[in-house]
Motif scaffolding. Sequence first.
Motif, PDB file in Angstrom:
ATOM      1  N   LEU A 114      -6.915 -12.032  71.718  1.00 38.06           N
ATOM      2  CA  LEU A 114      -5.648 -11.865  72.432  1.00 38.06           C
ATOM      3  C   LEU A 114      -5.916 -11.864  73.928  1.00 38.06           C
ATOM      4  N   ASN A 115      -4.857 -11.902  74.703  1.00 42.58           N
ATOM      5  CA  ASN A 115      -4.987 -11.849  76.163  1.00 42.58           C
ATOM      6  C   ASN A 115      -4.823 -10.412  76.637  1.00 42.58           C
ATOM      7  N   CYS A 116      -5.787  -9.941  77.386  1.00 40.42           N
ATOM      8  CA  CYS A 116      -5.769  -8.556  77.876  1.00 40.42           C
ATOM      9  C   CYS A 116      -4.454  -8.264  78.608  1.00 40.42           C
ATOM     10  N   PRO A 117      -3.758  -7.176  78.270  1.00 39.25           N
ATOM     11  CA  PRO A 117      -2.482  -6.858  78.941  1.00 39.25           C
ATOM     12  C   PRO A 117      -2.658  -6.449  80.405  1.00 39.25           C
ATOM     13  N   ASN A 118      -3.926  -6.220  80.821  1.00 40.55           N
ATOM     14  CA  ASN A 118      -4.172  -5.819  82.206  1.00 40.55           C
ATOM     15  C   ASN A 118      -4.578  -7.008  83.081  1.00 40.55           C
ATOM     16  N   CYS A 119      -5.611  -7.774  82.654  1.00 40.11           N
ATOM     17  CA  CYS A 119      -6.102  -8.878  83.486  1.00 40.11           C
ATOM     18  C   CYS A 119      -5.708 -10.244  82.949  1.00 40.11           C
ATOM     19  N   GLY A 120      -5.197 -10.299  81.712  1.00 43.39           N
ATOM     20  CA  GLY A 120      -4.721 -11.549  81.136  1.00 43.39           C
ATOM     21  C   GLY A 120      -5.804 -12.441  80.556  1.00 43.39           C
ATOM     22  N   LYS A 121      -7.067 -12.018  80.614  1.00 48.12           N
ATOM     23  CA  LYS A 121      -8.155 -12.844  80.111  1.00 48.12           C
ATOM     24  C   LYS A 121      -8.335 -12.664  78.600  1.00 48.12           C
ATOM     25  N   GLU A 122      -8.937 -13.688  77.992  1.00 50.99           N
ATOM     26  CA  GLU A 122      -9.120 -13.674  76.541  1.00 50.99           C
ATOM     27  C   GLU A 122     -10.059 -12.540  76.125  1.00 50.99           C
ATOM     28  N   THR A 123      -9.635 -11.801  75.108  1.00 50.47           N
ATOM     29  CA  THR A 123     -10.405 -10.670  74.590  1.00 50.47           C
ATOM     30  C   THR A 123     -10.602 -10.840  73.094  1.00 50.47           C
ATOM     31  N   ASP A 124     -11.861 -10.910  72.678  1.00 45.11           N
ATOM     32  CA  ASP A 124     -12.170 -11.028  71.252  1.00 45.11           C
ATOM     33  C   ASP A 124     -12.126  -9.658  70.593  1.00 45.11           C
ATOM     34  N   LEU A 125     -11.658  -9.627  69.354  1.00 46.50           N
ATOM     35  CA  LEU A 125     -11.517  -8.352  68.637  1.00 46.50           C
ATOM     36  C   LEU A 125     -12.666  -8.159  67.645  1.00 46.50           C
ATOM     37  N   PHE A 126     -13.889  -8.168  68.159  1.00 46.46           N
ATOM     38  CA  PHE A 126     -15.062  -7.893  67.323  1.00 46.46           C
ATOM     39  C   PHE A 126     -15.177  -6.387  67.076  1.00 46.46           C
ATOM     40  N   LYS A 127     -15.265  -5.990  65.808  1.00 47.59           N
ATOM     41  CA  LYS A 127     -15.558  -4.594  65.494  1.00 47.59           C
ATOM     42  C   LYS A 127     -17.047  -4.318  65.676  1.00 47.59           C
ATOM     43  N   SER A 128     -17.839  -5.368  65.462  1.00 44.79           N
ATOM     44  CA  SER A 128     -19.285  -5.320  65.646  1.00 44.79           C
ATOM     45  C   SER A 128     -19.728  -6.727  66.003  1.00 44.79           C
ATOM     46  N   ARG A 129     -20.810  -6.836  66.767  1.00 39.79           N
ATOM     47  CA  ARG A 129     -21.339  -8.166  67.080  1.00 39.79           C
ATOM     48  C   ARG A 129     -22.160  -8.726  65.920  1.00 39.79           C
ATOM     49  N   ILE A 130     -22.472  -7.878  64.958  1.00 38.79           N
ATOM     50  CA  ILE A 130     -23.157  -8.340  63.747  1.00 38.79           C
ATOM     51  C   ILE A 130     -22.106  -8.902  62.803  1.00 38.79           C
ATOM     52  N   PHE A 131     -22.242 -10.165  62.456  1.00 39.64           N
ATOM     53  CA  PHE A 131     -21.249 -10.774  61.571  1.00 39.64           C
ATOM     54  C   PHE A 131     -21.829 -11.161  60.223  1.00 39.64           C
ATOM     55  N   SER A 132     -23.141 -11.066  60.065  1.00 43.28           N
ATOM     56  CA  SER A 132     -23.759 -11.398  58.789  1.00 43.28           C
ATOM     57  C   SER A 132     -25.010 -10.558  58.576  1.00 43.28           C
ATOM     58  N   LYS A 133     -25.088  -9.954  57.408  1.00 43.95           N
ATOM     59  CA  LYS A 133     -26.312  -9.272  56.987  1.00 43.95           C
ATOM     60  C   LYS A 133     -26.371  -9.291  55.472  1.00 43.95           C
ATOM     61  N   ASN A 134     -27.487  -8.929  54.917  1.00 46.41           N
ATOM     62  CA  ASN A 134     -27.655  -8.958  53.476  1.00 46.41           C
ATOM     63  C   ASN A 134     -26.890  -7.816  52.823  1.00 46.41           C
ATOM     64  N   ALA A 135     -26.409  -8.062  51.615  1.00 45.09           N
ATOM     65  CA  ALA A 135     -25.679  -7.022  50.885  1.00 45.09           C
ATOM     66  C   ALA A 135     -26.570  -5.818  50.594  1.00 45.09           C
ATOM     67  N   MET A 136     -27.872  -6.040  50.511  1.00 46.02           N
ATOM     68  CA  MET A 136     -28.844  -4.958  50.329  1.00 46.02           C
ATOM     69  C   MET A 136     -29.825  -5.005  51.503  1.00 46.02           C
ATOM     70  N   PRO A 137     -29.394  -4.499  52.659  1.00 45.80           N
ATOM     71  CA  PRO A 137     -30.170  -4.678  53.893  1.00 45.80           C
ATOM     72  C   PRO A 137     -31.562  -4.046  53.871  1.00 45.80           C
ATOM     73  N   LYS A 138     -31.785  -3.052  53.040  1.00 44.84           N
ATOM     74  CA  LYS A 138     -33.119  -2.443  52.997  1.00 44.84           C
ATOM     75  C   LYS A 138     -34.133  -3.370  52.325  1.00 44.84           C
ATOM     76  N   LYS A 139     -33.619  -4.274  51.474  1.00 44.58           N
ATOM     77  CA  LYS A 139     -34.502  -5.260  50.854  1.00 44.58           C
ATOM     78  C   LYS A 139     -34.695  -6.470  51.759  1.00 44.58           C
ATOM     79  N   ASP A 140     -33.636  -6.854  52.449  1.00 39.98           N
ATOM     80  CA  ASP A 140     -33.714  -7.955  53.401  1.00 39.98           C
ATOM     81  C   ASP A 140     -33.004  -7.506  54.668  1.00 39.98           C
ATOM     82  N   PRO A 141     -33.745  -7.024  55.662  1.00 40.23           N
ATOM     83  CA  PRO A 141     -33.121  -6.446  56.869  1.00 40.23           C
ATOM     84  C   PRO A 141     -32.606  -7.461  57.881  1.00 40.23           C
ATOM     85  N   SER A 142     -32.788  -8.762  57.622  1.00 36.43           N
ATOM     86  CA  SER A 142     -32.356  -9.760  58.605  1.00 36.43           C
ATOM     87  C   SER A 142     -30.841  -9.783  58.730  1.00 36.43           C
ATOM     88  N   ALA A 143     -30.364 -10.019  59.946  1.00 39.77           N
ATOM     89  CA  ALA A 143     -28.930 -10.079  60.222  1.00 39.77           C
ATOM     90  C   ALA A 143     -28.694 -11.060  61.368  1.00 39.77           C
TER      91      ALA A 143
END
Length: 717
Positions: free
Chosen positions: A162-191
């Motif tokens: 969305l566009n920031c209501p203050n400066c008008g610039k594009e703002t991504d709504l990432f909850k986390s910058r990690i978007f992919s990891k293994n379902a069992m991260p202790k077995k495969d910690p790569s992300a």
Amino acid sequence: MTKYIEKDFPIGIFSQLAERESWRKEIYRPPYYIHKWWAKRLGSVFRGIILAACENEDADILKDYYSKNCFSDVTVFDSFMGSGVTVGEAAKLGCMVMGQDINPVSAIIVQASLEKYEIAGVDKTFKTIERNIKKKIRSFYKTRSENGNIADVLYYFWVKTLNCPNCGKETDLFKSRIFSKNAMPKKDPSARAICPQCHNINQICYDNKQTTCSVCNTTYNPQNGNVNGALVTCPHCLFKFRLTDYLKKTNEPSYHKLYAKLVLSDDGTKKYEIPNDYDFKVLDDLRSEFESLNKKIPFIPIKEGYNTNQVLKHNYKFWHQMFSPRQLISVYHLCNEIKKISDYPLKRLFSCLLSGVLEFNNMFCSFKGEGTGAVRHMFSHHILRPEMMPIEANIWGTPKSSGSFSTLYKSRILRALNYKSDPFELKLKGNKGLKVPNINIPLNCNIVESYSDFKKNGASVYISYGDSAHTDIETGSVDLVITDPPFFDNVHYSQLADFFYYWLNQMLDISEDIRTTRHKAEVQDTDSDKFSEKLRGVFLECNRVLKNEGLLIFTYHHSKPEGWISVYKAIRQAGFTCIQSFPIKAEMSVSIPIQQAKIPIHLDLILVCGKSDSSGKIVDYDTKHILRKSVKKAKGQITELNKWGINTSSGDAKVAVMGRVLCELSQMADMEKEVKVLPDLENEVSLFVSDLRKLPAQKVKYHHRSEPDQLKLFESI
């Protein structure tokens, strides 16, 4: 003759079977899983209920569970048919079965799952669709990979922006910058994490709290995004604002931005890449095609409701807005192919396949991770919740796809057809689950759609949709009503089923006028009194169609006082008395709704009811006596579950005790007094359960070797 279930039910062994089944329900009971429905009950439990209700009190239920049976002289009716578990399990046992639901989506998926098919004919139909449309749809999911070759895309990764209501610039709504990891991260910690500065994909360890981008050298915490709870922080001006406040000032859903893709190479390897010019050219072409289809795709508005208000608050006003243009075009072409099928049962079956595929192919889906089915479907939380970081899957699919048309055809349709030809049962041997074949009647049912045809044509199954408070069933013709009514204030099925009905109606021409499955008589209401009144109407009809010695049996649980009071009023005011109650395993212990609950409930209550005897002698119990007797019997049931290794919680303790309270209360045979006393009893049970929760262990776990301190509280009342 007294039936087995009027005296006893082996809750321990059936809870163990249910526990095992709950982990792989689509394997052990595939006909009920060709399409989404909510709160599906476990087939092993309902097979046990039907057997115990058909057989006399001296029967060997566990032996008969794994034997051939044919109760052709027993008629079973399910007034809240849902996914058809009762109908299917009764048909496997040779019963005459009737199922009705007020929602047409329920009737469609039950008919599709139980209809008789020739596997060769089904496969021929799939191959025709494949030949006509596969190449076109797969072309929408092609990319030019980094090595210059044209390759398939398994998944596209998007983020709301969305566009920031203050400066008008594009703002991504990432909850986390990690978007992919293994379902069992202790077995495969790569992300994989996306750089906030240059948007490069960085390979990291899933629990890293600091990483440096390999391209622009920006150092960032990949665990953090721009969204923290309800607050959004603009990365440009650092202005903080609430997303809900922002959405109130706009009229459209937030935009989506493509930031990554998972590419499948010819040799079967997978690689994460950033989008390139080829990808954006495909998107531009798709938008142009979508514009030309605008008038051909009906735009159906989303109505306000308990389960739809959340999505409306995010400015989603039409069902089609939940899909990307690529998804809408793909579904449109698949719909057209399915419409061409001349054989109506086959058309219905493939309509259900495509409708089920949509659960995994919309912009409310998210990425579960590597090492498992990658797509987390939109109803994993039982609600319509917009996803900040959605995943767009390949809708036709590849051999390594998840939730696609081609893969679900194999895993849902073909698996269900194979099961139906010889429905097996699950048998536990140590830690293993064995399949026991050749004991059931095949699920290739002769289905009719009216009671007159059911009576005259010798059909074994009658399926209909409509208000179950009004049926065309003959008075006194039913031996057993076995069902699972909805909760009054939880998941409103019709509001969610409209998501599927939007597409099913286009393929099957269910109705020209009705654009929703909502019905004023639906037994679901946030008002407990209205819920009770509607439920009483259905139970009254069940009383009418039941024989005098017939039984009404249903499963139920609730955590709120009004939940118990409303259902008990419906039972008694419809002319029934509670005879028995049995706590039983309800669903997988690690399901998301259970894990998110403050007081998790793992057990359902099997309530066995018979027609009231108005000539019965009134017994004047006081509340302390009823509670004391109820706790004593509930303790025995919890102890039995304990011996079979079934974990329970304080919420489960309340379910067990309340079941016994309803049975003891019915003995008073004075409905007006019972209804007045019940709130006080429910309050006392709640106080009793709150004492359980004050002890150190939040979740009460019973083991077969010893009883924990919590169980001692059963002794104190």
